[in-house]
Motif scaffolding. Structure first.
Motif, PDB file in Angstrom:
ATOM      1  N   LEU A  52       0.835  -1.202   0.000  1.00 29.39           N
ATOM      2  CA  LEU A  52       0.000   0.000   0.000  1.00 29.39           C
ATOM      3  C   LEU A  52       0.870   1.253   0.000  1.00 29.39           C
ATOM      4  CD1 LEU A  52      -2.690   1.438   0.161  1.00 29.39           C
ATOM      5  CD2 LEU A  52      -2.749   0.985   2.617  1.00 29.39           C
ATOM      6  N   PHE A  53       1.906   1.231   0.813  1.00 36.28           N
ATOM      7  CA  PHE A  53       2.793   2.390   0.857  1.00 36.28           C
ATOM      8  C   PHE A  53       3.449   2.631  -0.503  1.00 36.28           C
ATOM      9  CE2 PHE A  53       7.051   4.147   1.193  1.00 36.28           C
ATOM     10  CZ  PHE A  53       6.755   5.369   1.747  1.00 36.28           C
ATOM     11  N   GLU A  54       3.915   1.570  -1.145  1.00 31.65           N
ATOM     12  CA  GLU A  54       4.568   1.723  -2.445  1.00 31.65           C
ATOM     13  C   GLU A  54       3.606   2.310  -3.477  1.00 31.65           C
ATOM     14  OE1 GLU A  54       6.474  -1.874  -3.665  1.00 31.65           O
ATOM     15  OE2 GLU A  54       7.921  -1.835  -2.030  1.00 31.65           O
ATOM     16  N   PHE A  57       3.280   6.027  -2.508  1.00 30.87           N
ATOM     17  CA  PHE A  57       4.511   6.734  -2.813  1.00 30.87           C
ATOM     18  C   PHE A  57       4.667   6.919  -4.319  1.00 30.87           C
ATOM     19  CE2 PHE A  57       8.918   7.505  -3.528  1.00 30.87           C
ATOM     20  CZ  PHE A  57       9.368   8.165  -2.414  1.00 30.87           C
ATOM     21  N   SER A  58       4.392   5.863  -5.075  1.00 30.77           N
ATOM     22  CA  SER A  58       4.500   5.940  -6.533  1.00 30.77           C
ATOM     23  C   SER A  58       3.538   6.973  -7.099  1.00 30.77           C
ATOM     24  CB  SER A  58       4.228   4.570  -7.155  1.00 30.77           C
ATOM     25  OG  SER A  58       5.232   3.651  -6.804  1.00 30.77           O
ATOM     26  N   LEU A  63       3.394  12.454  -9.616  1.00 27.21           N
ATOM     27  CA  LEU A  63       2.887  13.810  -9.799  1.00 27.21           C
ATOM     28  C   LEU A  63       4.024  14.797 -10.077  1.00 27.21           C
ATOM     29  CD1 LEU A  63       0.237  14.061  -6.925  1.00 27.21           C
ATOM     30  CD2 LEU A  63      -0.222  13.853  -9.370  1.00 27.21           C
ATOM     31  N   ILE A  64       5.152  14.605  -9.380  1.00 24.23           N
ATOM     32  CA  ILE A  64       6.212  15.604  -9.454  1.00 24.23           C
ATOM     33  C   ILE A  64       7.301  15.258 -10.461  1.00 24.23           C
ATOM     34  CG2 ILE A  64       7.637  14.635  -7.576  1.00 24.23           C
ATOM     35  CD1 ILE A  64       8.057  17.542  -6.659  1.00 24.23           C
ATOM     36  N   ALA A  65       7.636  13.979 -10.618  1.00 23.71           N
ATOM     37  CA  ALA A  65       8.754  13.591 -11.489  1.00 23.71           C
ATOM     38  C   ALA A  65       8.536  13.984 -12.950  1.00 23.71           C
ATOM     39  CB  ALA A  65       9.028  12.096 -11.360  1.00 23.71           C
ATOM     40  N   PRO A  66       7.374  13.711 -13.531  1.00 27.20           N
ATOM     41  CA  PRO A  66       7.186  14.104 -14.939  1.00 27.20           C
ATOM     42  C   PRO A  66       7.251  15.610 -15.156  1.00 27.20           C
ATOM     43  CG  PRO A  66       5.555  12.468 -14.291  1.00 27.20           C
ATOM     44  CD  PRO A  66       6.238  12.939 -13.045  1.00 27.20           C
ATOM     45  N   ASN A 115      15.715   2.852  -6.644  1.00 29.11           N
ATOM     46  CA  ASN A 115      15.978   1.958  -7.782  1.00 29.11           C
ATOM     47  C   ASN A 115      14.688   1.573  -8.490  1.00 29.11           C
ATOM     48  OD1 ASN A 115      18.726   1.965  -7.155  1.00 29.11           O
ATOM     49  ND2 ASN A 115      18.514   0.226  -5.761  1.00 29.11           N
ATOM     50  N   VAL A 116      13.625   1.411  -7.716  1.00 32.55           N
ATOM     51  CA  VAL A 116      12.317   1.078  -8.285  1.00 32.55           C
ATOM     52  C   VAL A 116      11.777   2.286  -9.067  1.00 32.55           C
ATOM     53  CG1 VAL A 116       9.943   0.410  -7.760  1.00 32.55           C
ATOM     54  CG2 VAL A 116      11.832  -0.558  -6.430  1.00 32.55           C
ATOM     55  N   LEU A 117      11.906   3.459  -8.482  1.00 37.81           N
ATOM     56  CA  LEU A 117      11.375   4.672  -9.110  1.00 37.81           C
ATOM     57  C   LEU A 117      12.090   4.995 -10.420  1.00 37.81           C
ATOM     58  CD1 LEU A 117      10.996   6.965  -5.980  1.00 37.81           C
ATOM     59  CD2 LEU A 117       9.179   5.790  -7.204  1.00 37.81           C
TER      60      LEU A 117
END
Length: 202
Positions: A52-54, A57-58, A63-66, A115-117
């Motif tokens: 759930l946290f992942e 967080f994702s 929202l911000i990375a792109p 690493n996942v992000l």
């Protein structure tokens, strides 16, 4: 079958609880209560707090990375890019003020999650920005600086006032509205500070 509306409801509730308590302090029962569902249904959608946290967080990072990626890779002059990045970032964070603290706090807690992000679509690609800065330095248009250093300057000057907002409000003895006005002023303050530093004076 899982219902999309219920899933959004769970993610919104989890986001609020994780903001308040962090990953370690949050409890599944508290999230279920916030979402208005029972714990069994919560586990049906997300079998563990980690999953759930992942998901939360994702969603926050997406929202911000792109937005960062879009601006740093836009085909515009460097100084215009610096101005646009600062204006876009501050506008965005004003609408989502919890994001920087939430993301940085949890990345510090679990650095492997980066690493996942990095594998996700829309993760910022730094290569074009590096090439642009290196070219500007090579042509003598700006003072010598590593692109990495410039990006750290740019990001930290924009992020820190939101991370430390309660501290600054206390030191300056101002309310939320006054602080919001200061953040609007920082769009030009940051832009001018960085450009003045980069410009080669005759």
């Amino acid at each position: 079958m899982k219902d999309e509306k219920t899933e959004d409801q769970i993610l919104d509730a989890a986001e609020k609880v994780f903001q308040r308590k962090g990953m370690d302090g949050a409890r599944m029962q508290e999230i279920a209560n916030e979402a208005g569902i029972n714990k069994a249904m919560l586990h049906y959608y997300y079998r563990s707090k980690r999953f759930l946290f992942e998901a939360v967080f994702s969603k926050a990072f997406s929202l911000i990375a792109p937005e960062i990626n879009r601006v740093i890779n836009e085909d515009i002059p460097l100084f215009e890019k610096i101005r646009k990045f600062t204006h876009s970032y501050i506008d965005f964070i004003q609408k989502h003020p919890y994001l920087p603290n939430f993301i940085i706090q949890e990345l510090n807690r679990d650095q492997d999650f980066m690493n996942v992000l990095q594998k996700k679509k829309g993760f910022p690609d730094f290569r074009n920005f590096r090439s642009q800065v290196e070219q500007e330095v090579h042509e003598g248009n700006i003072r010598p600086i590593k692109a990495e250093q410039l990006f750290i300057h740019l990001l930290s000057l924009n992020i820190f006032p939101f991370l430390a907002a309660p501290l600054f409000k206390g030191f300056l003895n101002i309310d939320d509205n006054c602080y919001k006005e200061l953040m609007e002023e920082r769009k030009e303050e940051i832009t001018n500070m960085i450009i003045n530093y980069l410009e080669i004076k005759e």
